[in-house]
Each structure stands twice: as structure tokens, then as C-alpha cells.
Design an enzyme around this catalytic site. Sequence first.
Site, PDB file in Angstrom:
ATOM      1  N   CYS A 152       0.865  -1.176  -0.108  1.00  0.00           N
ATOM      2  CA  CYS A 152       0.114  -0.075   0.103  1.00  0.00           C
ATOM      3  C   CYS A 152       0.737   1.310   0.024  1.00  0.00           C
ATOM      4  CB  CYS A 152      -0.931  -0.023   1.014  1.00  0.00           C
ATOM      5  SG  CYS A 152      -2.500   0.872   0.860  1.00  0.00           S
TER       6      CYS A 152
ATOM      7  N   HIS B  99      -3.373  -5.177   0.390  1.00  0.00           N
ATOM      8  CA  HIS B  99      -2.903  -5.668   1.700  1.00  0.00           C
ATOM      9  C   HIS B  99      -2.907  -7.183   1.661  1.00  0.00           C
ATOM     10  CE1 HIS B  99      -2.439  -1.664   3.917  1.00  0.00           C
ATOM     11  NE2 HIS B  99      -3.494  -1.346   3.114  1.00  0.00           N
TER      12      HIS B  99
ATOM     13  N   GLU C 282      -1.480  -8.958   3.501  1.00  0.00           N
ATOM     14  CA  GLU C 282      -1.327  -9.590   4.884  1.00  0.00           C
ATOM     15  C   GLU C 282      -2.702  -9.894   5.654  1.00  0.00           C
ATOM     16  OE1 GLU C 282      -0.991  -6.473   4.072  1.00  0.00           O
ATOM     17  OE2 GLU C 282      -1.465  -5.229   5.792  1.00  0.00           O
TER      18      GLU C 282
END
Length: 539
Positions: free
Chosen positions: A383, A509, A511
Site C-alpha cells: 500500500c 494488503h 497480509e
Amino acid sequence: MKHIFITGGVVSSLGKGLTAASLGALLEARGLKVTIQKFDPYLNLDPGTMSPFQHGEVYVTDDGAETDLDLGHYERFTGCRMTRWNSITSGQVYERVLAKERNGEYLGATVQVIPHVTDEIQWALRRLAEKIEDLDVIITEVGGTVGDIESLPFLEALRQFSLQVPAHDTMFLHVTLVPFIRAAGEIKTKPTQHSVMKLREIGIQPHAIVCRSEYPLEKEVRRKISLFCNVRQEGVIEELDVQHTIYELPLRLRQEGLDEFVCRHLQIGLDAVPRMEVWEEIYRRVREPKGRAKIGVVGKYVTLQDAYKSIDEALAHAGIAQEVEVEVVKVDAEEIERSGAAGQLSGLDGILVPGGFGGRGIEGKIEAVRFARERRIPFLGICLGMQVATIEFARHVAGMKDANSTEFAPGVAYPVVSLLEEQKQVRQKGATMRCGSFPCHLQPDSTAHKAYGLDVVHERHRHRYEFNNDFIDELTRAGLIIGGTSPNRQLVELIEVRDHPWFVGCQFHPEFQSKALQAHPLFSSFVGTAAELCMSDKT
Ligand code: GLN
């Protein structure tokens, strides 16, 4: 439908979220279909507007809700998919009640916490049950600590709810701290007793108590807790600090018989043999790594444990997948500005620049990207991390002096990162970012394509700014690779650079979709490459 309600007592930060997530994993291991939700007593509509200093990371769901970081644990430990219905705050409850009042839906009644607010909370419970098919169990975690004024309406609503359904359909589980007092050389049960007293005062008798403790609970201590808290002995569950990884928690709680006790009370899943092999395997891999990788996370909130939670966990999952020990080093971007990149970043096998907002530390992050690019150290930018990677490339490779994002330098000559079209009219702060899951088409032959092994991926976003297409030609001519775009090719979602062992910046993202049992392909490939290069350096 069965309900498990999890409350916490004595102190906050006991890891209720991890306990809820681990219990979810244990029930899934018996073949049950589970979902987990969080009730948060604060008045914000969601944590999206809160500073990481207040609240830690903001976790984003597929459907674009900005939620509590505990939802991240729920997804990482289980197969559940979180939605906006899994995260309820007092703010949302009151918003609905007030909207109904304005619409005249209460037919002239005086609107009160009981029954109107508590009814609304119960409605949230029922609504989630209706949203998911074939659900066996909903685990509901109530944020805050018993005794807080704020969480009272939630507890009252759960108490009322449990009266309306058969006795074996609900269960209360209370997580407390059982401290060791060094001067006395003793484990103390009094705080737990008081906390349970507080619960009983409001009409809730817990069925089980999960005792967070640094030392094993002796038989006598368990007997005392059972007796004074009015809980069966099998319902006194010890939860010690884990030694190697949080992913050993399901194994520990199973050893303590938590799932057995819960299933017996709820009368479900009793004939199933829990499948714990995968959790055993994770535990084995964490204890016997075959290599190592030291990964630097260059950010602004490096002193906060919870600010980059999903990133830390995604790196841990990648380590489990690659069977390497991942050491995460938090690097303060402002320290790089003060003392230079080399001093802060030398010796790292991989560099990761995570998401973030605001200009503080930006120049340090840009220096970190430069260090990784020039020294050919594996780099993952997420990001804001992708945005600074774009800025770095524009400045130092494409010769665009002072290139920047309009977030930090509004009138800059080379605005290589700028506001999304849809964001230009937005004035409100809350829930106005580009949020949630969007498809991304990957460029064949890109590093990302190799990592995923897919042409199209779906990843979660949370941002206002984006790669500025006005500079695509100039930047790609200089060697930047557009590794992924939105389906209509209007938005650049992923960049790479030529002649580098592993360099990926993504606007999304990754994650948020990494799980203990299934590491995210980008993280896995990043950590795998870092570990490999670390090995070859040494031989
Ligand atoms: N501040 C940047 C934006 O709004 C990046 C956001 C992020 O990293 N989540 O686009």
C-alpha cells in the site's frame, strides 16, 4: 445454533481474541461450522478513524469493513470469512436505535438502554446466524473488561438472550488473569474470584474460566477457583503463555480439555475425533526450522506491538510454509532519516515497507526502498509501501526530481501518486476509503504471477491514493514493470523492477488473507527468497 460468549476480567490484553480464535479452530477440527464475532463497547462506528496508538491495526474484511484486529486472529486460526456483520460496536448499535427513533418506529415509547439498546444487540446476534448457512456455533467475544460501564448493555443483552433459548444452546466463558505474586511466592486467585463476582452481580454465571497464567496451576489452585467461582473443576482451564508461537494455543487448550468441556455442555461434536495434525505440524515446523531470514519492517509505529499485527503474522506464516525462522526487526523510518539507511538496514535479508498514512517518516521509507533496490535485497512494499517504491523509482531511476505523492506534497512537479478520482469530492473521514476486496490481473512472467501461480487474484484494499497513470509511460520506459492492474487496466495495483531478485510493491494488503494453515503466496515467496539468499551468502 449454539452460542459461546467470551468475556474478560481483571485486566485487558489477556488475549481473549486468541482464545476465541483457538476455540474456533478446535471446534472446526471436529468438523463443526463456526463463526466468530466481536462486540466492541466504544462509541466509534468502527475503528477506521482511530490512531494505531489507540487501537492497533485496523483489520479490513472482504466486504470492505474496517474492523477490530481480533477479526484478523479469527480468520488466521479458522476457515471463517469475516464480514461487516462480524464486528459490532456500541456506536453502530446506538446509530440504529437513534435512526429508528427518528423514524418513529418506537411508537411513542421512551427509548432506553433496556430494552431498546439490548434488543438491538440481540438482533445483531440473530442476524449473523441468518447470514451464514449451516452454522453450528457462533462464538461472540465481548471487548473490554467486566466491570466497565461501557460493556454493561452487551452483557445484559447476552444474559437476556441466554434465557430465551434452551439451556444447552449457550455457554459463558470468562477469561481472567491468575497472577503470581513474587513476594509471597504464590499464585493468587482473588482477582479471578472478584471478577467472577462482578459477572454474577449482573446475572451471568460463567460455565468455564480460562485462567491466563505465567505458571502452571496446581490442583489446589484449580480446586479453589472452582469452589469460589462456582464453576465445575473441568471448567477451570489453564492457559499459559505460549513458548514458541501463538499457533500452539489450540494444542494447549485441547490438552486442557477446553473443547471437550465446551462440546459436552453444548451437546455437539462429541462423536467426532478432533483432527489436530495440521496444528501439530505447524508446531513442529516452528521448533525445527531449516533456515532463517531476518526481515526489516520499516514503519512509523515501530514501538507499538499491535500496529502491524497482520504483517507480523503473515511473516510468521511464511516462515512456517518455508520452514525457516523469521526474525522480524522493526525499523523506525525516522531513524533512517536521522542516521542513514546503511546503519539501520545492513544485515537484513529482506525489507518490507508496510501501509501507513501521513508524511512522517516518508523520506526514511524512500531511503529504505532505495537501499533494497540498489543492494538487490528482497523487497515487499504494501500500500503506502508500493507508493513510496514508485516515488523512489521516479526520483532515482526515471530522473523525476522531487517526485512525490500529493498526500505529502500537494503541488509537486511529478505527482507519481495522487488521489483516486472517486476520492476527490470526499470530505468525511470515516468509512470513505477504497476498502475491501478487488480483483487484480497479474502480468504473465511477473514475480507476483510466479508466486501466486494465478492470472487473477482478489485482494483487500484500504487507501485513498493510487499510482498516477499520467506517468506510466515514462516510468515503464525507465524499467518499472506494471505487474498487476484492475480488470479494466485503469488502476495500477502492483509494480516490480527489472533485474532484481525479488521486488514487489502492491497497492493492496496481502497480509489480511494470510493464514496459519495457508501462508499468503506473496509473503511466502518473499520470505523464501530472502532465506535462500541468506543461505547462499553464507556458503
Ligand atoms: N496513505 C496512503 C493512501 O491513503 C496509503 C494507505 C495505506 O497504506 N493503507 O493511499
